[in-house]
Design a protein around this motif. Structure first.
Motif, short mmCIF file in Angstrom:
data_model
loop_
_atom_site.label_atom_id
_atom_site.label_comp_id
_atom_site.label_asym_id
_atom_site.label_seq_id
_atom_site.Cartn_x
_atom_site.Cartn_y
_atom_site.Cartn_z
N ASP A 151 19.82 -31.58 -37.07
CA ASP A 151 20.27 -32.27 -38.28
C ASP A 151 20.58 -31.22 -39.34
O ASP A 151 19.68 -30.65 -39.96
N LEU A 152 21.87 -30.95 -39.54
CA LEU A 152 22.30 -29.94 -40.50
C LEU A 152 22.29 -30.52 -41.91
O LEU A 152 22.79 -31.61 -42.14
N GLY A 153 21.74 -29.76 -42.86
CA GLY A 153 21.62 -30.26 -44.22
C GLY A 153 20.74 -31.49 -44.27
O GLY A 153 21.07 -32.50 -44.88
N CYS A 154 19.57 -31.39 -43.65
CA CYS A 154 18.71 -32.56 -43.45
C CYS A 154 18.14 -33.10 -44.76
O CYS A 154 17.67 -34.24 -44.82
N GLY A 155 18.14 -32.29 -45.83
CA GLY A 155 17.61 -32.76 -47.11
C GLY A 155 16.15 -33.17 -47.00
O GLY A 155 15.33 -32.48 -46.39
N THR A 156 15.82 -34.33 -47.55
CA THR A 156 14.45 -34.82 -47.51
C THR A 156 14.13 -35.54 -46.21
O THR A 156 13.06 -36.12 -46.06
N ARG A 169 13.69 -33.91 -28.96
CA ARG A 169 13.30 -32.92 -29.96
C ARG A 169 14.28 -32.99 -31.12
O ARG A 169 15.51 -33.04 -30.92
N LEU A 170 13.75 -32.99 -32.34
CA LEU A 170 14.58 -33.10 -33.54
C LEU A 170 14.30 -31.93 -34.46
O LEU A 170 13.15 -31.71 -34.88
N GLU A 171 15.36 -31.19 -34.79
CA GLU A 171 15.24 -30.05 -35.69
C GLU A 171 16.09 -30.29 -36.93
O GLU A 171 17.20 -30.83 -36.84
N GLY A 172 15.58 -29.88 -38.07
CA GLY A 172 16.31 -30.05 -39.32
C GLY A 172 16.46 -28.73 -40.06
O GLY A 172 15.52 -27.92 -40.08
N PHE A 173 17.62 -28.53 -40.66
CA PHE A 173 17.90 -27.30 -41.41
C PHE A 173 18.52 -27.65 -42.74
O PHE A 173 19.38 -28.53 -42.83
N ASP A 174 18.10 -26.94 -43.78
CA ASP A 174 18.63 -27.19 -45.12
C ASP A 174 18.53 -25.91 -45.94
O ASP A 174 17.65 -25.07 -45.67
N LEU A 175 19.40 -25.78 -46.93
CA LEU A 175 19.37 -24.60 -47.80
C LEU A 175 18.21 -24.65 -48.79
O LEU A 175 17.70 -23.62 -49.21
#
Length: 314
Positions: A151-156, A169-175
């Motif tokens: 999930d790119l730009g997963c935010g909150t 499997r779920l991965e999240g990335f955010d700035l």
């Protein structure tokens, strides 16, 4: 605004700035600008103060004065944490940028993290996570379950619950680290880390800790790409991250124009369907489903978006 920028370092200047803010909130932007000018005479190196002055001047109809103040901001803050270049572009005083400064986006969402869901979901009717999740579910010819979703730009983490039941499997990335902390609290993601989608591949340059290429069979970007203008870089990241046959599901704000992208007064970018389709095709993705929908309210008016479900060629 960063804590170090809340104060000018001068007590009297800060007091005048506080009064200026009260005047602006009371519908007197010209008076607010005048008082802010007085504050800046005492603290001429205060970048945040100049940005506030630009805001007051613009609201008072003094566009040229706003442009001058924004140029002062840039002279004092080369990293452009306030997004002054974006605002100059909106005012017609700078070329359309390909993307916002990373420091601006990070600061914006770090500041917004604590009130993000209340403001966006409850007040502005934000609906992309639910609508994109439903579009994935109804799309034929894609897997019913995925091994690894990124999930790119997963935010909150609003989108995570919409897809969690279909992924191993779920991965999240955010700035924004502030947003990532909120996502961590949800307990939905198996892994969360910082990522800058404005950086081009290799993935080790864009993602904290790096990522192996061709590892994800589902990649999502819900309400993220409107913070990037030129999507070539992020599409290259997606293409490198995606395994053969991977699904890429995402949303954009609808430019409602024939081609290209534009920067709106909101300082978010909107993209045309033709522009997005051309980029997808260039990176080996085929559109399997598409929906147009109002994705939030802004200033009492609906913001229109396009939701895509695509798949990488095997």
């Amino acid at each position: 605004m960063l804590p170090s920028q809340l104060s000018s370092g001068d007590v009297i200047a800060d007091r005048r700035a506080d009064y200026a803010k009260m005047l602006a909130e009371s519908g007197e932007p010209a008076s607010a600008a005048e008082l802010m000018e007085q504050a800046l005479e005492l603290a001429p190196s205060w970048a945040a103060g100049w940005f506030n002055l630009a805001t007051y001047r613009e609201k008072a109809g003094n566009v040229q004065g706003a442009i001058e103040a924004l140029n002062e901001v840039l002279a004092l803050d080369e990293g452009d944490v306030f997004g002054a270049r974006l605002k100059l572009a909106v005012l017609g005083a700078a070329e359309l940028p390909e993307r916002p400064p990373s420091r601006y986006v990070e600061r914006l969402f770090d500041d917004y993290a604590d009130r993000f869901e209340t403001s966006l979901v409850e007040k502005l009717g934000y609906s992309v996570p639910q609508k994109l999740g439903a579009l994935i579910a109804e799309t034929a010819d894609i897997p019913a379950r995925f091994h690894l979703a990124v999930d790119l730009g997963c935010g909150t983490g609003l989108f995570g619950p919409e897809i969690r039941a279909r992924v191993d499997r779920l991965e999240g990335f955010d700035l924004s680290k502030g947003m990532l902390a909120k996502a961590e609290d949800k307990g939905v993601y198996d892994h969360l880390a910082q990522a800058d989608l404005s950086l081009a591949p290799p993935l080790s340059g864009a993602f904290d800790g790096g990522l192996a290429p061709a590892r994800a069979d589902l990649i999502t970007a819900a309400d993220v790409l409107m913070y990037l203008g030129n999507l070539q870089g992020v599409m290259a990241i997606v293409a490198e991250l995606a395994a053969p046959g991977a699904v890429f599901a995402f949303s954009v704000e609808d430019a409602q124009e024939a081609e290209g992208y534009l920067l709106r007064d909101s300082l978010r970018f909107a993209h045309s369907e033709a522009y997005v389709r051309a980029l997808l095709a260039a990176h080996g993705f085929v559109v399997h489903n598409l929906a147009r929908s109002a994705i939030r309210m802004d200033g009492g008016k609906p913001v229109h978006g396009i939701l895509f479900v695509t798949r990488k060629s095997p």
